[in-house]
Design a protein around this motif. Structure first.
Motif, mmCIF file in Angstrom:
data_model
loop_
_atom_site.group_PDB
_atom_site.id
_atom_site.type_symbol
_atom_site.label_atom_id
_atom_site.label_comp_id
_atom_site.label_asym_id
_atom_site.label_seq_id
_atom_site.Cartn_x
_atom_site.Cartn_y
_atom_site.Cartn_z
ATOM 1 N N GLU A 29 -15.976 30.154 44.446
ATOM 2 C CA GLU A 29 -16.434 28.976 44.890
ATOM 3 C C GLU A 29 -18.211 28.992 44.223
ATOM 4 O OE1 GLU A 29 -16.562 30.059 49.053
ATOM 5 O OE2 GLU A 29 -14.259 30.180 49.319
ATOM 6 N N SER A 30 -18.649 30.062 44.214
ATOM 7 C CA SER A 30 -20.106 29.943 43.539
ATOM 8 C C SER A 30 -20.000 29.193 42.024
ATOM 9 C CB SER A 30 -20.860 31.426 43.590
ATOM 10 O OG SER A 30 -20.846 31.870 44.718
ATOM 11 N N GLY A 31 -19.069 29.472 41.556
ATOM 12 C CA GLY A 31 -18.812 29.055 40.045
ATOM 13 C C GLY A 31 -18.580 27.576 39.963
ATOM 14 N N SER A 32 -17.681 27.271 41.101
ATOM 15 C CA SER A 32 -17.482 25.797 41.222
ATOM 16 C C SER A 32 -18.808 24.841 41.565
ATOM 17 C CB SER A 32 -16.381 25.340 42.361
ATOM 18 O OG SER A 32 -15.090 26.016 41.929
ATOM 19 N N ARG A 33 -19.624 25.457 42.555
ATOM 20 C CA ARG A 33 -20.767 25.080 42.917
ATOM 21 C C ARG A 33 -21.769 25.076 41.721
ATOM 22 N NH1 ARG A 33 -21.954 28.014 47.987
ATOM 23 N NH2 ARG A 33 -22.623 29.512 46.726
ATOM 24 N N ALA A 34 -21.732 25.950 40.780
ATOM 25 C CA ALA A 34 -22.673 25.899 39.698
ATOM 26 C C ALA A 34 -22.133 24.738 38.823
ATOM 27 C CB ALA A 34 -22.332 27.314 38.880
ATOM 28 N N ASP A 35 -20.884 24.500 38.736
ATOM 29 C CA ASP A 35 -20.329 23.393 37.887
ATOM 30 C C ASP A 35 -20.959 22.220 38.386
ATOM 31 O OD1 ASP A 35 -19.133 25.081 36.154
ATOM 32 O OD2 ASP A 35 -17.031 24.977 36.814
ATOM 33 N N LYS A 36 -20.759 21.913 39.564
ATOM 34 C CA LYS A 36 -21.222 20.735 40.328
ATOM 35 C C LYS A 36 -22.582 20.297 40.343
ATOM 36 C CE LYS A 36 -17.039 20.627 42.987
ATOM 37 N NZ LYS A 36 -16.453 20.919 44.093
ATOM 38 N N ASP B 224 -19.587 32.960 33.818
ATOM 39 C CA ASP B 224 -19.324 34.449 33.366
ATOM 40 C C ASP B 224 -20.116 35.395 33.965
ATOM 41 O OD1 ASP B 224 -18.229 36.181 31.311
ATOM 42 O OD2 ASP B 224 -20.073 36.238 30.381
ATOM 43 N N LEU B 225 -21.453 35.015 34.291
ATOM 44 C CA LEU B 225 -22.689 35.920 35.183
ATOM 45 C C LEU B 225 -21.927 36.457 36.437
ATOM 46 C CD1 LEU B 225 -26.023 34.790 33.671
ATOM 47 C CD2 LEU B 225 -24.776 36.675 33.064
ATOM 48 N N LEU B 226 -21.564 35.059 37.285
ATOM 49 C CA LEU B 226 -21.095 35.239 38.512
ATOM 50 C C LEU B 226 -19.814 36.136 38.428
ATOM 51 C CD1 LEU B 226 -21.322 31.452 39.638
ATOM 52 C CD2 LEU B 226 -22.629 33.475 40.623
ATOM 53 N N GLU C 232 -25.116 37.692 44.021
ATOM 54 C CA GLU C 232 -26.505 38.405 44.086
ATOM 55 C C GLU C 232 -26.914 38.996 42.735
ATOM 56 O OE1 GLU C 232 -28.268 42.259 46.414
ATOM 57 O OE2 GLU C 232 -26.922 41.069 47.483
ATOM 58 N N GLY C 233 -26.014 39.618 42.073
ATOM 59 C CA GLY C 233 -26.674 39.996 40.817
ATOM 60 C C GLY C 233 -26.814 39.008 39.656
ATOM 61 N N ALA C 234 -26.124 37.999 39.773
ATOM 62 C CA ALA C 234 -26.113 36.761 38.710
ATOM 63 C C ALA C 234 -27.369 36.174 38.945
ATOM 64 C CB ALA C 234 -24.999 35.879 38.735
ATOM 65 N N VAL C 235 -27.700 35.758 40.186
ATOM 66 C CA VAL C 235 -28.844 35.124 40.762
ATOM 67 C C VAL C 235 -30.117 36.003 40.546
ATOM 68 C CG1 VAL C 235 -30.147 34.296 42.794
ATOM 69 C CG2 VAL C 235 -27.891 33.386 42.363
ATOM 70 N N SER C 236 -30.027 37.320 40.597
ATOM 71 C CA SER C 236 -31.311 37.985 40.422
ATOM 72 C C SER C 236 -31.637 38.043 38.807
ATOM 73 C CB SER C 236 -30.969 39.459 41.045
ATOM 74 O OG SER C 236 -31.909 40.413 40.337
ATOM 75 N N PHE C 237 -30.608 38.093 38.085
ATOM 76 C CA PHE C 237 -30.541 38.276 36.702
ATOM 77 C C PHE C 237 -31.240 36.781 35.970
ATOM 78 C CE2 PHE C 237 -28.149 38.545 32.463
ATOM 79 C CZ PHE C 237 -29.165 39.280 31.807
ATOM 80 N N MET C 238 -30.855 35.834 36.696
ATOM 81 C CA MET C 238 -31.245 34.490 36.350
ATOM 82 C C MET C 238 -32.694 34.091 36.734
ATOM 83 S SD MET C 238 -27.723 32.424 37.269
ATOM 84 C CE MET C 238 -27.995 30.907 36.934
ATOM 85 N N ASN C 239 -32.957 34.797 37.997
ATOM 86 C CA ASN C 239 -34.464 34.564 38.368
ATOM 87 C C ASN C 239 -35.421 35.376 37.570
ATOM 88 O OD1 ASN C 239 -34.246 32.783 40.484
ATOM 89 N ND2 ASN C 239 -33.568 34.345 42.133
ATOM 90 N N GLY D 83 -28.282 31.487 30.916
ATOM 91 C CA GLY D 83 -27.708 30.134 31.264
ATOM 92 C C GLY D 83 -28.704 29.253 31.447
ATOM 93 N N LEU D 84 -29.955 29.322 31.370
ATOM 94 C CA LEU D 84 -30.857 28.475 31.923
ATOM 95 C C LEU D 84 -31.296 27.480 30.879
ATOM 96 C CD1 LEU D 84 -33.541 30.985 33.793
ATOM 97 C CD2 LEU D 84 -31.227 30.310 34.466
ATOM 98 N N LEU D 85 -30.345 26.483 30.843
ATOM 99 C CA LEU D 85 -30.247 25.509 29.652
ATOM 100 C C LEU D 85 -31.428 24.510 29.321
ATOM 101 C CD1 LEU D 85 -28.327 24.550 27.427
ATOM 102 C CD2 LEU D 85 -27.253 22.876 29.102
ATOM 103 N N ALA D 86 -31.827 23.998 30.637
ATOM 104 C CA ALA D 86 -33.041 23.255 30.469
ATOM 105 C C ALA D 86 -34.314 23.809 30.120
ATOM 106 C CB ALA D 86 -33.090 22.297 31.745
ATOM 107 N N VAL D 87 -34.597 25.144 30.622
ATOM 108 C CA VAL D 87 -35.637 25.793 30.363
ATOM 109 C C VAL D 87 -35.688 26.171 28.941
ATOM 110 C CG1 VAL D 87 -37.145 27.627 30.976
ATOM 111 C CG2 VAL D 87 -36.191 26.615 32.840
ATOM 112 N N GLU D 88 -34.540 26.916 28.598
ATOM 113 C CA GLU D 88 -34.169 27.156 27.196
ATOM 114 C C GLU D 88 -34.713 26.138 26.176
ATOM 115 O OE1 GLU D 88 -30.413 27.999 23.907
ATOM 116 O OE2 GLU D 88 -30.156 27.956 25.955
ATOM 117 N N LYS D 89 -34.126 24.840 26.452
ATOM 118 C CA LYS D 89 -34.468 23.638 25.484
ATOM 119 C C LYS D 89 -35.815 23.488 25.395
ATOM 120 C CE LYS D 89 -33.972 18.836 25.455
ATOM 121 N NZ LYS D 89 -33.292 17.641 26.432
#
Length: 128
Positions: free
Chosen positions: A7-14, A33-35, A41-48, A85-91
């Motif tokens: 569900e989180s992954g689907s939300r991520a895609d949308k 992949d991270l999710l 919780e772990g993926a969001v922490s890593f991304m944050n 996966g922070l695509l916009a910030v990476e760019k």
């Protein structure tokens, strides 16, 4: 993968990517992949953490301008954003890296990076 990860992954895609041209703030493949590996919780922490590193580098550059350590800081923050996966910030960090390497003004990239940071924050928040 667990139901909540799916569900989180689907939300991520949308929420994180524009289906027509892939311009959203998050890379859905990396986020999924991270999710699946770390859970929500772990993926969001890593991304944050990566987002915080990028924000800190941006704040420092805004205050101090370009210095001897700017290229290294940008490279590290860009790498962290790539891995999470922070695509916009990476760019936008890559644009600052290139400007630094070529001696171009950095401030012309500030508005776009500021927007990318805010959009990415909202996209990460939407994952929880």
């Amino acid at each position: 993968r667990s139901s909540s990860s799916t569900e989180s992954g689907s939300r991520a895609d949308k929420r994180a990517i524009d289906g027509r041209n892939g311009t959203g703030p998050l890379n859905p493949y990396i986020v999924d992949d991270l999710l699946s590996q770390l859970g929500s919780e772990g993926a969001v922490s890593f991304m944050n953490r990566a987002l915080e590193e990028a924000s800190n580098v941006f704040s420092r550059i805004q205050k101090e301008g370009s210095g001897s350590d700017t290229g290294r800081m940008l490279h590290a923050a860009t790498g962290a954003c790539t891995l999470t996966g922070l695509l916009a910030v990476e760019k936008n960090l890559r644009a600052l890296e290139l400007a630094t390497e070529h001696g171009h003004p950095l401030n012309q990239h500030f508005d776009a990076l500021k927007r990318a940071l805010a959009e990415t924050r909202a996209a990460i928040d939407a994952l929880t």
